[in-house]
Design an enzyme around this catalytic site. Structure first.
Site, PDB file in Angstrom:
ATOM      1  N   SER A 164       0.972  -1.016  -0.016  1.00 53.15           N
ATOM      2  CA  SER A 164       0.183  -0.020  -0.059  1.00 53.15           C
ATOM      3  C   SER A 164       0.824   1.214  -0.016  1.00 53.15           C
ATOM      4  O   SER A 164       2.016   1.124   0.396  1.00 53.15           O
ATOM      5  CB  SER A 164      -0.827  -0.092   1.259  1.00 53.15           C
ATOM      6  OG  SER A 164      -1.534   1.116   1.214  1.00 53.15           O
ATOM      7  N   TYR A 202      -2.291   0.279  10.655  1.00 49.09           N
ATOM      8  CA  TYR A 202      -2.105  -0.086   9.660  1.00 49.09           C
ATOM      9  C   TYR A 202      -0.803   0.436   8.979  1.00 49.09           C
ATOM     10  O   TYR A 202      -0.003  -0.438   8.246  1.00 49.09           O
ATOM     11  CB  TYR A 202      -3.419   0.675   8.796  1.00 49.09           C
ATOM     12  CG  TYR A 202      -3.493  -0.134   7.247  1.00 49.09           C
ATOM     13  CD1 TYR A 202      -3.439  -1.425   6.915  1.00 49.09           C
ATOM     14  CD2 TYR A 202      -3.549   0.824   6.033  1.00 49.09           C
ATOM     15  CE1 TYR A 202      -3.706  -1.939   5.737  1.00 49.09           C
ATOM     16  CE2 TYR A 202      -3.692   0.520   4.784  1.00 49.09           C
ATOM     17  CZ  TYR A 202      -3.671  -0.983   4.386  1.00 49.09           C
ATOM     18  OH  TYR A 202      -3.868  -1.389   3.152  1.00 49.09           O
TER      19      TYR A 202
HETATM   20  P1  NDP Z   1     -10.886  -6.762   0.580  1.00 49.63           P
HETATM   21  O1  NDP Z   1     -11.635  -6.496   2.024  1.00 49.63           O
HETATM   22  O2  NDP Z   1     -12.065  -6.396  -0.486  1.00 49.63           O
HETATM   23  O3  NDP Z   1     -10.404  -7.970   0.564  1.00 49.63           O
HETATM   24  C1  NDP Z   1      -9.336  -8.507   1.504  1.00 49.63           C
HETATM   25  C2  NDP Z   1      -9.227  -9.843   0.990  1.00 49.63           C
HETATM   26  O4  NDP Z   1      -8.175 -10.326   1.904  1.00 49.63           O
HETATM   27  C3  NDP Z   1     -10.443 -10.866   1.142  1.00 49.63           C
HETATM   28  O5  NDP Z   1     -10.603 -11.698   0.132  1.00 49.63           O
HETATM   29  C4  NDP Z   1     -10.305 -11.562   2.615  1.00 49.63           C
HETATM   30  O6  NDP Z   1     -11.032 -12.676   2.509  1.00 49.63           O
HETATM   31  C5  NDP Z   1      -8.787 -11.584   2.753  1.00 49.63           C
HETATM   32  N1  NDP Z   1      -8.250 -11.787   3.929  1.00 49.63           N
HETATM   33  C6  NDP Z   1      -7.977 -11.015   4.871  1.00 49.63           C
HETATM   34  N2  NDP Z   1      -7.388 -11.323   6.175  1.00 49.63           N
HETATM   35  C7  NDP Z   1      -7.326 -12.775   5.660  1.00 49.63           C
HETATM   36  C8  NDP Z   1      -6.729 -13.788   6.195  1.00 49.63           C
HETATM   37  N3  NDP Z   1      -6.278 -13.946   7.453  1.00 49.63           N
HETATM   38  N4  NDP Z   1      -6.603 -15.063   5.737  1.00 49.63           N
HETATM   39  C9  NDP Z   1      -6.890 -15.200   4.352  1.00 49.63           C
HETATM   40  N5  NDP Z   1      -7.585 -14.257   3.763  1.00 49.63           N
HETATM   41  C10 NDP Z   1      -7.609 -13.060   4.489  1.00 49.63           C
HETATM   42  O7  NDP Z   1      -9.950  -5.551   0.424  1.00 49.63           O
HETATM   43  P2  NDP Z   1      -9.058  -5.257  -0.937  1.00 49.63           P
HETATM   44  O8  NDP Z   1      -9.030  -6.145  -1.921  1.00 49.63           O
HETATM   45  O9  NDP Z   1      -8.972  -3.569  -0.962  1.00 49.63           O
HETATM   46  O10 NDP Z   1      -7.677  -5.700  -0.195  1.00 49.63           O
HETATM   47  C11 NDP Z   1      -6.697  -6.356  -0.713  1.00 49.63           C
HETATM   48  C12 NDP Z   1      -5.085  -6.221  -0.286  1.00 49.63           C
HETATM   49  O11 NDP Z   1      -5.200  -4.675  -0.887  1.00 49.63           O
HETATM   50  C13 NDP Z   1      -4.966  -5.710   1.247  1.00 49.63           C
HETATM   51  O12 NDP Z   1      -3.646  -6.340   1.434  1.00 49.63           O
HETATM   52  C14 NDP Z   1      -5.254  -4.314   1.262  1.00 49.63           C
HETATM   53  O13 NDP Z   1      -4.285  -3.907   2.551  1.00 49.63           O
HETATM   54  C15 NDP Z   1      -4.498  -3.758   0.258  1.00 49.63           C
HETATM   55  N6  NDP Z   1      -4.776  -2.460  -0.048  1.00 49.63           N
HETATM   56  C16 NDP Z   1      -6.258  -1.863  -0.412  1.00 49.63           C
HETATM   57  C17 NDP Z   1      -6.300  -0.679  -0.977  1.00 49.63           C
HETATM   58  C18 NDP Z   1      -7.649  -0.103  -0.870  1.00 49.63           C
HETATM   59  O14 NDP Z   1      -7.883   1.026  -1.027  1.00 49.63           O
HETATM   60  N7  NDP Z   1      -8.474  -0.966  -1.205  1.00 49.63           N
HETATM   61  C19 NDP Z   1      -5.324   0.293  -1.067  1.00 49.63           C
HETATM   62  C20 NDP Z   1      -3.896  -0.077  -0.582  1.00 49.63           C
HETATM   63  C21 NDP Z   1      -3.597  -1.692  -0.394  1.00 49.63           C
HETATM   64  P3  NDP Z   1     -11.805 -13.309   3.782  1.00 49.63           P
HETATM   65  O15 NDP Z   1     -12.316 -12.368   4.550  1.00 49.63           O
HETATM   66  O16 NDP Z   1     -12.905 -14.422   3.122  1.00 49.63           O
HETATM   67  O17 NDP Z   1     -10.952 -14.270   4.428  1.00 49.63           O
END
Ligand code: NDP
Length: 260
Positions: free
Chosen positions: A141, A154
């Site tokens: 990020s 974060y």
């Molecule tokens: P979402 O919340 O849509 O997706 C997050 C995903 O991570 C889900 O599929 C969730 O699946 C999975 N996840 C979270 N914790 C776990 C865990 N402990 N084990 C397995 N799976 C896990 O958000 P984003 O798609 O936006 O986020 C994806 C990545 O991008 C993250 O790392 C986030 O920090 C990063 N990011 C996002 C930004 C944004 O503005 N959206 C900006 C910068 C970075 P489930 O709950 O089913 O386990």
């Protein structure tokens, strides 16, 4: 033989969009997340191989390793996210610990578990007869290099994940394994809904008025581009932001118009 990839956090947002695009490009996608129903729907729709697992749980990581078998072309460490927007003074340490666990230790655990399989793929020559290679990519990020008020927990996790990837690149130097970091700014996914623990109004407020925030498919394009470049090209660190965002704390909430 199709190239194989593990995408963590495949059940929504960036991970889901990346899985869809990779599958459309002919990759064999192993999707990891905790929500079984969402992975099952993707299994039906795009042929993803689901592994219901928590990346912070050693047993879950073992399940991913078992599903992969002995060989893997690429690992996309995407699972993670933010919890809360508390000041340092008022931080919820359980949230901070959970963010460190998923973003940092989840990434470390997956890399450690899957490096043998990635090395096995990297040892094989490609279909064009050229030397093999493998990829380790992490979705970090802009919060991993720039702090913002309320972001400390974060920020700390994403700074640490960014450091992990930089160190990994040094430690794997000499092997045909690319280490790639994609660092998005604001992307309209469930990220804010998770951060604000289901408060839909607060989550939607993050994107209100922003002229074209990024969507998950935009980041998927970048990830897939990085993975499909010729094997000698390593996009070390890619920062991707909507034009309306100049920094984590400077987002323009109005139409973008030329001056004058
Ligand atoms: P979402 O919340 O849509 O997706 C997050 C995903 O991570 C889900 O599929 C969730 O699946 C999975 N996840 C979270 N914790 C776990 C865990 N402990 N084990 C397995 N799976 C896990 O958000 P984003 O798609 O936006 O986020 C994806 C990545 O991008 C993250 O790392 C986030 O920090 C990063 N990011 C996002 C930004 C944004 O503005 N959206 C900006 C910068 C970075 P489930 O709950 O089913 O386990």
């Amino acid at each position: 033989m199709p190239r194989s990839v593990v995408v963590t956090g495949a059940s929504s947002g960036i991970g889901e969009a990346t899985s869809r695009l990779l599958a459309a490009h002919g990759w064999e996608v192993i999707g990891v997340a905790r929500r079984a129903d969402r992975l099952a729907a993707l299994a039906d729709e795009i042929g993803l191989r689901p592994v219901v697992a928590d990346v912070t749980d050693p047993a879950g990581v073992d399940a991913v390793r078992a599903a992969v078998g002995g060989r893997l072309d690429a690992l996309v460490n995407n699972a993670g996210g933010a919890l809360g927007l508390d000041s340092v003074e008022n931080a919820d340490v359980d949230d901070w610990r959970a963010m460190y666990e998923s973003n940092v230790l989840g990434t470390q655990r997956m890399i450690a578990a899957l490096l043998p399989a990635l090395r096995a793929a990297a040892r094989e020559p490609g279909e064009d007869g050229r030397p093999g290679h493998a990829d380790i990519l992490a979705v970090t990020s802009i919060a991993g290099t720039i702090g913002y008020e309320g972001g400390a927990g974060y920020n700390a996790a994403k700074f640490a994940q960014h450091a992990l990837m930089r160190v990994l690149r040094l430690e794997l130097a000499g092997e045909p394994i690319r280490v790639v970091e994609v660092a998005p700014g604001m992307v309209k996914t469930d990220f804010s809904l998770v951060r604000f623990k289901g408060d839909r109004r607060r989550a939607d407020g993050v994107y209100d008025g922003v002229d074209n925030p990024l969507v998950a498919a935009d980041i998927a394009e970048v990830i897939v581009h990085a993975l499909e470049l010729p094997a000698h090209v390593n996009l070390d660190e890619i920062i991707v932001k909507p034009v309306a965002q100049a920094a984590p704390y400077k987002v323009i909430k109005a139409p973008l118009v030329p001056k004058g």
